[in-house]
Design a protein around this motif. Sequence first.
Motif, PDB file in Angstrom:
ATOM      1  N   PHE A 135       0.801  -1.226   0.000  1.00  0.00           N
ATOM      2  CA  PHE A 135       0.000   0.000   0.000  1.00  0.00           C
ATOM      3  C   PHE A 135       0.831   1.272   0.000  1.00  0.00           C
ATOM      4  CE2 PHE A 135       0.553  -0.874   4.557  1.00  0.00           C
ATOM      5  CZ  PHE A 135       0.886   0.372   5.062  1.00  0.00           C
ATOM      6  N   ASP A 136       2.048   1.239   0.575  1.00  0.00           N
ATOM      7  CA  ASP A 136       2.851   2.456   0.619  1.00  0.00           C
ATOM      8  C   ASP A 136       3.593   2.720  -0.678  1.00  0.00           C
ATOM      9  OD1 ASP A 136       4.274   0.105   1.408  1.00  0.00           O
ATOM     10  OD2 ASP A 136       5.917   1.317   2.180  1.00  0.00           O
ATOM     11  N   HIS A 137       3.440   1.833  -1.646  1.00  0.00           N
ATOM     12  CA  HIS A 137       4.054   2.013  -2.967  1.00  0.00           C
ATOM     13  C   HIS A 137       3.015   2.229  -4.058  1.00  0.00           C
ATOM     14  CE1 HIS A 137       8.182   0.676  -1.743  1.00  0.00           C
ATOM     15  NE2 HIS A 137       7.457   0.218  -0.734  1.00  0.00           N
ATOM     16  N   ALA A 138       1.837   1.661  -3.866  1.00  0.00           N
ATOM     17  CA  ALA A 138       0.805   1.689  -4.921  1.00  0.00           C
ATOM     18  C   ALA A 138      -0.444   2.450  -4.528  1.00  0.00           C
ATOM     19  CB  ALA A 138       0.426   0.251  -5.291  1.00  0.00           C
ATOM     20  N   GLY A 139      -0.530   2.939  -3.282  1.00  0.00           N
ATOM     21  CA  GLY A 139      -1.770   3.542  -2.802  1.00  0.00           C
ATOM     22  C   GLY A 139      -2.221   4.765  -3.561  1.00  0.00           C
ATOM     23  N   GLY A 140      -1.274   5.551  -4.086  1.00  0.00           N
ATOM     24  CA  GLY A 140      -1.650   6.774  -4.793  1.00  0.00           C
ATOM     25  C   GLY A 140      -2.061   6.566  -6.232  1.00  0.00           C
ATOM     26  N   THR A 169      -3.105 -10.566  -5.203  1.00  0.00           N
ATOM     27  CA  THR A 169      -4.470 -11.077  -5.313  1.00  0.00           C
ATOM     28  C   THR A 169      -4.739 -12.169  -4.290  1.00  0.00           C
ATOM     29  OG1 THR A 169      -4.410 -10.602  -7.688  1.00  0.00           O
ATOM     30  CG2 THR A 169      -6.156 -12.047  -6.927  1.00  0.00           C
ATOM     31  N   HIS A 170      -3.701 -12.958  -3.995  1.00  0.00           N
ATOM     32  CA  HIS A 170      -3.829 -14.042  -3.008  1.00  0.00           C
ATOM     33  C   HIS A 170      -2.674 -13.928  -2.005  1.00  0.00           C
ATOM     34  CE1 HIS A 170      -5.857 -15.564  -6.699  1.00  0.00           C
ATOM     35  NE2 HIS A 170      -6.775 -15.922  -5.815  1.00  0.00           N
ATOM     36  N   PRO A 171      -2.697 -12.910  -1.153  1.00  0.00           N
ATOM     37  CA  PRO A 171      -1.552 -12.665  -0.267  1.00  0.00           C
ATOM     38  C   PRO A 171      -1.400 -13.734   0.805  1.00  0.00           C
ATOM     39  CG  PRO A 171      -3.364 -11.220   0.305  1.00  0.00           C
ATOM     40  CD  PRO A 171      -3.766 -11.929  -0.949  1.00  0.00           C
ATOM     41  N   ASN A 172      -0.147 -13.997   1.161  1.00  0.00           N
ATOM     42  CA  ASN A 172       0.114 -14.893   2.281  1.00  0.00           C
ATOM     43  C   ASN A 172      -0.234 -14.173   3.588  1.00  0.00           C
ATOM     44  OD1 ASN A 172       2.630 -13.474   3.296  1.00  0.00           O
ATOM     45  ND2 ASN A 172       3.291 -13.985   1.222  1.00  0.00           N
ATOM     46  N   LEU A 173      -0.311 -14.931   4.680  1.00  0.00           N
ATOM     47  CA  LEU A 173      -0.705 -14.344   5.958  1.00  0.00           C
ATOM     48  C   LEU A 173       0.258 -13.255   6.411  1.00  0.00           C
ATOM     49  CD1 LEU A 173      -1.891 -17.484   7.967  1.00  0.00           C
ATOM     50  CD2 LEU A 173      -3.302 -15.647   7.022  1.00  0.00           C
ATOM     51  N   ARG A 174       1.527 -13.409   6.068  1.00  0.00           N
ATOM     52  CA  ARG A 174       2.544 -12.437   6.493  1.00  0.00           C
ATOM     53  C   ARG A 174       2.315 -11.071   5.839  1.00  0.00           C
ATOM     54  NH1 ARG A 174       8.225 -13.040   7.383  1.00  0.00           N
ATOM     55  NH2 ARG A 174       8.987 -11.056   8.191  1.00  0.00           N
ATOM     56  N   GLU A 175       1.841 -11.061   4.596  1.00  0.00           N
ATOM     57  CA  GLU A 175       1.718  -9.811   3.845  1.00  0.00           C
ATOM     58  C   GLU A 175       0.283  -9.337   3.666  1.00  0.00           C
ATOM     59  OE1 GLU A 175       4.975  -9.222   0.616  1.00  0.00           O
ATOM     60  OE2 GLU A 175       4.282 -11.277   0.424  1.00  0.00           O
ATOM     61  N   LYS A 176      -0.656 -10.024   4.264  1.00  0.00           N
ATOM     62  CA  LYS A 176      -2.065  -9.687   4.057  1.00  0.00           C
ATOM     63  C   LYS A 176      -2.381  -8.250   4.459  1.00  0.00           C
ATOM     64  CE  LYS A 176      -6.610 -11.807   4.608  1.00  0.00           C
ATOM     65  NZ  LYS A 176      -7.376 -12.924   5.232  1.00  0.00           N
ATOM     66  N   ALA A 177      -1.644  -7.724   5.427  1.00  0.00           N
ATOM     67  CA  ALA A 177      -1.880  -6.356   5.888  1.00  0.00           C
ATOM     68  C   ALA A 177      -1.250  -5.305   4.978  1.00  0.00           C
ATOM     69  CB  ALA A 177      -1.349  -6.184   7.305  1.00  0.00           C
ATOM     70  N   GLY A 214      13.500 -10.977  -2.501  1.00  0.00           N
ATOM     71  CA  GLY A 214      13.826 -11.069  -1.084  1.00  0.00           C
ATOM     72  C   GLY A 214      12.830 -10.377  -0.180  1.00  0.00           C
ATOM     73  N   HIS A 215      12.338  -9.221  -0.598  1.00  0.00           N
ATOM     74  CA  HIS A 215      11.378  -8.476   0.225  1.00  0.00           C
ATOM     75  C   HIS A 215       9.969  -9.025   0.048  1.00  0.00           C
ATOM     76  CE1 HIS A 215       9.334  -5.233   2.246  1.00  0.00           C
ATOM     77  NE2 HIS A 215       8.638  -4.942   1.156  1.00  0.00           N
ATOM     78  N   THR A 216       9.548  -9.147  -1.184  1.00  0.00           N
ATOM     79  CA  THR A 216       8.274  -9.747  -1.554  1.00  0.00           C
ATOM     80  C   THR A 216       8.452 -10.363  -2.932  1.00  0.00           C
ATOM     81  OG1 THR A 216       5.885  -9.372  -1.748  1.00  0.00           O
ATOM     82  CG2 THR A 216       7.320  -7.671  -2.654  1.00  0.00           C
ATOM     83  N   GLN A 217       7.532 -11.217  -3.329  1.00  0.00           N
ATOM     84  CA  GLN A 217       7.683 -11.916  -4.601  1.00  0.00           C
ATOM     85  C   GLN A 217       7.520 -10.958  -5.780  1.00  0.00           C
ATOM     86  OE1 GLN A 217       8.491 -15.138  -4.590  1.00  0.00           O
ATOM     87  NE2 GLN A 217       8.711 -15.213  -6.813  1.00  0.00           N
ATOM     88  N   SER A 218       8.476 -11.015  -6.708  1.00  0.00           N
ATOM     89  CA  SER A 218       8.394 -10.297  -7.992  1.00  0.00           C
ATOM     90  C   SER A 218       8.301  -8.789  -7.822  1.00  0.00           C
ATOM     91  CB  SER A 218       7.211 -10.808  -8.820  1.00  0.00           C
ATOM     92  OG  SER A 218       7.366 -12.168  -9.138  1.00  0.00           O
ATOM     93  N   PRO A 247      23.936  -6.688   5.444  1.00  0.00           N
ATOM     94  CA  PRO A 247      23.145  -7.354   6.489  1.00  0.00           C
ATOM     95  C   PRO A 247      22.024  -6.484   7.065  1.00  0.00           C
ATOM     96  CG  PRO A 247      25.514  -7.365   6.997  1.00  0.00           C
ATOM     97  CD  PRO A 247      25.276  -6.352   5.939  1.00  0.00           C
ATOM     98  N   TRP A 248      21.962  -5.202   6.717  1.00  0.00           N
ATOM     99  CA  TRP A 248      20.941  -4.316   7.273  1.00  0.00           C
ATOM    100  C   TRP A 248      19.657  -4.517   6.477  1.00  0.00           C
ATOM    101  CZ3 TRP A 248      21.950   0.587  10.366  1.00  0.00           C
ATOM    102  CH2 TRP A 248      23.085   0.423  11.169  1.00  0.00           C
ATOM    103  N   LEU A 249      18.809  -5.385   6.992  1.00  0.00           N
ATOM    104  CA  LEU A 249      17.563  -5.768   6.337  1.00  0.00           C
ATOM    105  C   LEU A 249      16.378  -5.377   7.207  1.00  0.00           C
ATOM    106  CD1 LEU A 249      18.568  -9.396   5.267  1.00  0.00           C
ATOM    107  CD2 LEU A 249      18.886  -7.274   3.962  1.00  0.00           C
ATOM    108  N   MET A 250      15.198  -5.445   6.624  1.00  0.00           N
ATOM    109  CA  MET A 250      13.977  -5.159   7.368  1.00  0.00           C
ATOM    110  C   MET A 250      13.381  -6.445   7.936  1.00  0.00           C
ATOM    111  SD  MET A 250      11.993  -2.321   5.030  1.00  0.00           S
ATOM    112  CE  MET A 250      11.992  -3.238   3.503  1.00  0.00           C
ATOM    113  N   GLY A 251      12.680  -6.312   9.047  1.00  0.00           N
ATOM    114  CA  GLY A 251      11.922  -7.437   9.575  1.00  0.00           C
ATOM    115  C   GLY A 251      10.793  -7.838   8.649  1.00  0.00           C
ATOM    116  N   TYR A 252      10.387  -6.929   7.751  1.00  0.00           N
ATOM    117  CA  TYR A 252       9.322  -7.215   6.794  1.00  0.00           C
ATOM    118  C   TYR A 252       9.779  -8.129   5.652  1.00  0.00           C
ATOM    119  CZ  TYR A 252       7.260  -2.996   8.917  1.00  0.00           C
ATOM    120  OH  TYR A 252       6.771  -2.065   9.797  1.00  0.00           O
ATOM    121  N   ASP A 253      11.076  -8.249   5.419  1.00  0.00           N
ATOM    122  CA  ASP A 253      11.588  -8.995   4.270  1.00  0.00           C
ATOM    123  C   ASP A 253      11.285 -10.483   4.426  1.00  0.00           C
ATOM    124  OD1 ASP A 253      12.653  -6.630   3.212  1.00  0.00           O
ATOM    125  OD2 ASP A 253      14.513  -6.873   4.339  1.00  0.00           O
TER     126      ASP A 253
END
Length: 305
Positions: A135-140, A169-177, A214-218, A247-253
């Motif tokens: 949403f923070d990339h495509a919301g606008g 379209t079919h998000p996993n539980l981790r990314e559903k939000a 690594g962060h999300t698929q595709s 090594p500085w990664l996000m917990g979201y990855d």
Amino acid sequence: MTLAIPQNKFEVEKRSLKIGPYDVCSVPTGLFGLDGGAMFGTVPKVLWEKTNPTDDKNRIQMEARGLLLKSPGCNVLIDTGNGADFVAKYGDKLGNKFAEMYGMDQAGPSLMKSLNSHGLKAEDIHHVIITHFHFDHAGGGVTEQGGKLVPTFPNATYWAQKGNLEVATHPNLREKASYYAANFQPLIDAGVLKLLDGPTENFIPGISCVISNGHTQSQQIIKVTDGQNTLMYCADMVPTSTHVKIPWLMGYDLQPLVLMEEKTKHLGEAADGKWFLFFEHDPYCDAALIERNGHDFSVQKRFWL
């Protein structure tokens, strides 16, 4: 949310950049806040809080920054930020929760204010590239009009990755939000969404993409080049300039080890080729040049564009 940006932590140079026919323009779409621990994963707070101070909810300040490639015959926008129609898109309860949870600053920069500052209206955008549908990339990219959600840019072709749309379209539980149909279904319904399937060269003249999983698929990482100057729009592969360290990664990855391999490859190319890296979420700079630092990377110079 009001966070003081630390003064003189970074030296940032103001400069203009032109790549081929395109004037390269930063498009701030609004400040928001995310949990600092989530943004830096396993990196200890004692290290990252030196440059990214938190509020009383442990949120660090973030920018949702798009990139405008402006030319007389073709205006290209990469990513669109959070958008402003939270209630219209997500409903009263969730829309208001978005603004509160993420400390949305609706009094500051916005997508349309920034485009207007470059002399453009929504009708003047020919192409919109969505790196991924979080949403923070495509919301606008979608807005409310007459009680209906429609493409914000009525004359634009929207470009996204087929694989990422499938995940959205079919998000996993981790990314559903993070994935919401309101950010892509109106584009499908309007017939303006064009899907790429993997790395693609020059799908718009001078503009190509590579894929990061690594962060999300595709997720598509955008490369703009004229053979002399090159810019890589890092999206969430490298969200801020402090994330250039491997090594500085996000917990979201979703796949940290995959992301470290991707950063090693793509940042190595950027360092060796002296490419500009453009950061979507860094509130302290738009872009940077990096250099190798042993087996890792460090920022050489930061820029406002």
